[in-house]
Design an enzyme around this catalytic site. Structure first.
Site, mmCIF file in Angstrom:
data_model
loop_
_atom_site.group_PDB
_atom_site.id
_atom_site.type_symbol
_atom_site.label_atom_id
_atom_site.label_comp_id
_atom_site.label_asym_id
_atom_site.label_seq_id
_atom_site.Cartn_x
_atom_site.Cartn_y
_atom_site.Cartn_z
ATOM 1 N N ALA A 242 35.243 44.254 33.433
ATOM 2 C CA ALA A 242 34.649 43.820 32.176
ATOM 3 C C ALA A 242 34.316 42.328 32.176
ATOM 4 O O ALA A 242 34.605 41.601 33.131
ATOM 5 C CB ALA A 242 35.595 44.162 31.020
ATOM 6 N N HIS A 243 33.737 41.890 31.073
ATOM 7 C CA HIS A 243 33.230 40.514 30.989
ATOM 8 C C HIS A 243 34.340 39.467 31.108
ATOM 9 O O HIS A 243 35.472 39.671 30.707
ATOM 10 C CB HIS A 243 32.419 40.297 29.706
ATOM 11 C CG HIS A 243 33.168 40.537 28.433
ATOM 12 N ND1 HIS A 243 32.531 40.624 27.222
ATOM 13 C CD2 HIS A 243 34.479 40.712 28.161
ATOM 14 C CE1 HIS A 243 33.418 40.826 26.264
ATOM 15 N NE2 HIS A 243 34.604 40.884 26.816
ATOM 16 N N ASN A 244 33.938 38.338 31.724
ATOM 17 C CA ASN A 244 34.787 37.136 31.848
ATOM 18 C C ASN A 244 35.941 37.286 32.826
ATOM 19 O O ASN A 244 36.796 36.398 32.902
ATOM 20 C CB ASN A 244 35.357 36.693 30.494
ATOM 21 C CG ASN A 244 34.296 36.247 29.518
ATOM 22 O OD1 ASN A 244 33.118 36.241 29.829
ATOM 23 N ND2 ASN A 244 34.705 35.885 28.336
#
Length: 338
Positions: A242-244
């Protein structure tokens, strides 16, 4: 700031004009001009940031943002030099502001010759290359793959068929197998009176040299900062990152692993199949996550964790043996009573 290879900056707006269009109220600084959105920690004088949780009050006090969107209860914490917009749903208001100030670049397809470093680049039928894409020498791109605008792909890479790569910088000798999705929007939604609002994802994906991404795996771009996969990390089929997230070098991630947003993983970490990692967790260098484990706490360097919720493997095994003995004892007692 957003990467201009991937995002177009739209016209600047006054704080008053911005507040009107996002359905919020200006308390001060309505004449100030704002041209971008940013998180509290990295925002500058031309940026608008927001406070969505009281955990970030220290970041709010220290922010250099030109404008802050905050709930009325936190108005007295906003630095005196910042313009202030008050909203009962600050994250949703910030998401609406980002749509007014930033827009992803259009695909605007270009021929291979404009993107390729030299004639050694090969593209199979159906490949689409976006405006500003660059492909390093010796790279091969499979049929029906889409390389988005501004994407940079290094040398001697293998990009399989039906892959999509967007908002990404890809190193040398990277392999992306069939159906991989690199740079799609991460899952982010803010509550509002009208229902959930998508939070625009304005970051990138960085794949360092030698990374392998298996078939039908997904790596989301950052919400604002980057999602980074370290050098020589190998990712199996059907993995979700997922993001980051920041994944270290030389990691191994087996199929069906799911890593939630903003997880930090050290070098040389191994994930067994179907491991699940909660958000904002740190996993230390050389750690091991057993197959099927559900990680809800930080893992120190070098440790092996298993179970759900995951814990150090020796503790997990002792507890499993104890539970098994208790169950066996009750079963024997039940037979004796009969």
């Amino acid at each position: 700031m957003t990467d201009p290879r991937f995002f177009e900056s739209l016209l600047a707006l006054s704080v008053a004009g911005l507040a009107e269009r996002i359905g919020a109220e200006v308390l001060r600084g309505g004449e100030r001009m704002i041209s971008a959105v940013a998180p509290l920690a990295s925002a500058g004088p031309a940026d608008v940031a927001f406070l969505g949780d009281r955990r970030f009050l220290d970041s709010l006090r220290a922010t250099a943002a030109g404008c802050v969107i905050a709930p009325a209860a936190a108005a007295d914490v906003v630095p005196a030099g910042a313009a202030l917009i008050v909203s009962g749903e600050p994250q949703a208001a910030w998401a609406r502001a980002s749509l007014l100030l930033h827009r992803p670049m259009d695909l605007s397809p270009i021929p291979l010759a404009r993107a390729a470093e030299d004639e050694t680049v090969r593209a199979d039928p159906g490949v689409v290359l976006g405006q500003g894409a660059r492909i390093g020498r010796g790279t091969r791109i499979g049929a029906n793959t889409v390389i988005g605008p501004g994407v940079q792909i290094g040398r001697d890479c293998l990009i399989g068929p039906n892959v999509t790569v967007s908002f990404a910088l890809v190193g040398d000798r990277v392999k992306l197998y069939a159906g991989a999705r690199i740079g799609e929007a991460g899952f982010g939604a803010a509550g509002s009176r009208s229902g959930p609002v998508d939070v625009p994802q304005l970051g990138r994906v960085i794949l360092q040299d030698g990374v392998t991404v298996g078939a039908n795996s997904c790596i989301d771009r950052g919400a604002y900062d980057d999602t980074v996969i370290g050098e020589n990390t190998k990712i199996d089929n059907l993995v979700m990152i997922a993001h980051n997230c920041v994944i270290g070098r030389n990691c191994l991630i087996a199929a069906h692993t799911g890593i939630s947003g903003s997880v930090t993983v050290g070098d040389g970490v191994i994930f067994g199949g179907k491991a699940g990692i909660g958000d904002h967790i740190a996993i230390g260098q050389g750690a091991r996550v057993a197959g099927g484990a559900g990680v809800l706490a930080d893992i120190p360097p070098g440790e092996t964790w298993s179970g759900y919720p995951a814990k150090p493997i020796r503790q997990f095994l002792r507890e499993t043996v104890w539970v098994s003995k208790q169950a066996s004892g009750k079963a024997r007692a039940g037979k004796t009573d009969e």
